[in-house]
Scaffold this active site. Sequence first.
Site, short mmCIF file in Angstrom:
data_model
loop_
_atom_site.label_atom_id
_atom_site.label_comp_id
_atom_site.label_asym_id
_atom_site.label_seq_id
_atom_site.Cartn_x
_atom_site.Cartn_y
_atom_site.Cartn_z
N TYR A 152 0.92 -1.19 0.06
CA TYR A 152 0.07 0.02 0.14
C TYR A 152 0.71 1.28 0.09
CZ TYR A 152 -3.80 2.98 1.77
OH TYR A 152 -4.64 4.09 1.71
N LYS A 156 0.98 4.25 -2.81
CA LYS A 156 0.68 5.60 -2.62
C LYS A 156 1.82 6.51 -2.87
CE LYS A 156 -3.64 4.71 -1.55
NZ LYS A 156 -4.71 5.14 -2.26
N1 NAP Z 1 -9.93 5.64 5.15
C1 NAP Z 1 -8.37 5.83 5.36
O1 NAP Z 1 -8.17 6.21 6.67
C2 NAP Z 1 -7.67 6.60 4.19
C3 NAP Z 1 -6.60 7.04 4.50
C4 NAP Z 1 -5.65 7.43 3.61
C5 NAP Z 1 -6.11 7.21 2.11
N2 NAP Z 1 -7.13 6.77 1.72
C6 NAP Z 1 -7.37 6.38 0.63
O2 NAP Z 1 -8.57 7.08 0.15
C7 NAP Z 1 -9.35 6.32 -0.81
C8 NAP Z 1 -10.70 6.08 -0.31
O3 NAP Z 1 -10.50 5.24 0.97
P1 NAP Z 1 -11.87 4.85 1.68
O4 NAP Z 1 -11.44 4.67 3.24
O5 NAP Z 1 -13.25 5.82 1.65
O6 NAP Z 1 -12.04 3.25 1.04
P2 NAP Z 1 -13.45 2.46 1.11
O7 NAP Z 1 -14.43 2.94 2.03
O8 NAP Z 1 -12.86 0.94 1.11
O9 NAP Z 1 -13.96 2.73 -0.48
C9 NAP Z 1 -13.23 2.43 -1.43
C10 NAP Z 1 -13.89 2.62 -2.81
O10 NAP Z 1 -13.14 2.34 -3.86
C11 NAP Z 1 -13.62 1.24 -4.83
N3 NAP Z 1 -12.77 0.45 -5.17
C12 NAP Z 1 -12.07 -0.37 -4.71
N4 NAP Z 1 -11.36 -1.30 -5.46
C13 NAP Z 1 -11.73 -0.79 -6.56
C14 NAP Z 1 -11.49 -1.07 -7.94
N5 NAP Z 1 -10.54 -2.10 -8.22
N6 NAP Z 1 -12.10 -0.80 -9.11
C15 NAP Z 1 -13.14 0.22 -8.79
N7 NAP Z 1 -13.40 0.73 -7.75
C16 NAP Z 1 -12.86 0.27 -6.59
C17 NAP Z 1 -14.75 0.68 -3.82
O11 NAP Z 1 -15.91 0.61 -4.73
P3 NAP Z 1 -16.72 -0.62 -4.59
O12 NAP Z 1 -18.11 -0.43 -4.25
O13 NAP Z 1 -16.60 -1.42 -5.87
O14 NAP Z 1 -15.94 -1.78 -3.81
C18 NAP Z 1 -15.24 2.03 -2.90
O15 NAP Z 1 -16.08 2.83 -3.65
C19 NAP Z 1 -8.43 5.13 -1.09
O16 NAP Z 1 -7.45 5.32 -2.39
C20 NAP Z 1 -7.89 5.15 0.30
O17 NAP Z 1 -6.49 4.29 -0.07
C21 NAP Z 1 -7.94 6.20 2.90
#
Ligand code: NAP
Length: 242
Positions: A152, A156
Amino acid sequence: MDVTGKTVLVTGSSRGIGLAVAHAFDQAGANVILHGRSPLSADLLKTFDKEPRVLNFDIADQEAVEATLTALYKEEDFAGIDILVNNAGITKDQIVMGMKPADFAQVINTNLTGTFNVTQPVFKKMIRQKSGLIINLSSVVGLMGNAGQANYAASKAGMIGLTKSLAKEGSKRHIRVNAIAPGMVVSDMTDALSEKTQEAILQEIPLGRFAQPEEIAQTALFLAANDYITGQTITVDGGLYI
Ligand SMILES: NC(=O)c1ccc[n+]([C@@H]2O[C@H](COP(=O)([O-])OP(=O)(O)OC[C@H]3O[C@@H](n4cnc5c(N)ncnc54)[C@H](OP(=O)(O)O)[C@@H]3O)[C@@H](O)[C@H]2O)c1
């Protein structure tokens, strides 16, 4: 940039940060295109002021991405994408000693290559439009590394390099490209961590809490509003990486 009437594609906007970003742009007057792997519920679509369009594809599947976006751009009344938010992403955590090569590859193929897959066709159109904004959801882990997240963190960190390169390639055509590096945000992704792990991380965050997805969405709106920022990674982490 005034986002009123602009078209914004937010990948991974079925939930979490992506959904909050999509809501924020909708409330600011933009036309939102939602995206996820599976169809989104009618109830979710009703939470938007203007009914959004929905695209479904796996960002890691280059042919599916290309086919969907090519068909979209060919539509007679489709004016183009003004803002692309590359938010879709996954984790497959494991220490390097135990990490399966397939899990390393899946996270890189989704988070980094998937971002490239969506960006390339949109960026080509933005070059012709001579305008555009791209915001990539990286992570503070891409800056500081994290035990148990080598795949990851590498993906990133790669997104930050991609952001800077795109910013240089797009600048002459008025395309700005930036990244947001959140720390810990309340979402399905962090809910999946054990309570013990969440508690341990909380101890490391100077502001003493996880962010709400809306706080990341505010940052995306700020990056849209300020026309003089490009190639930057804005950390939104409650001080985790001071
Ligand atoms: N949460 C945190 O603490 C955090 C911190 C730093 C960065 N981020 C980054 O922010 C972004 C969003 O995170 P989140 O926490 O909101 O994640 P999340 O709740 O797990 O949601 C992930 C989203 O990405 C979609 N997705 C995953 N794999 C995919 C694929 N192969 N093709 C198309 N869509 C896909 C999912 O769609 P489906 O409905 O199809 O599953 C969902 O809409 C990510 O890039 C994550 O790495 C998150």
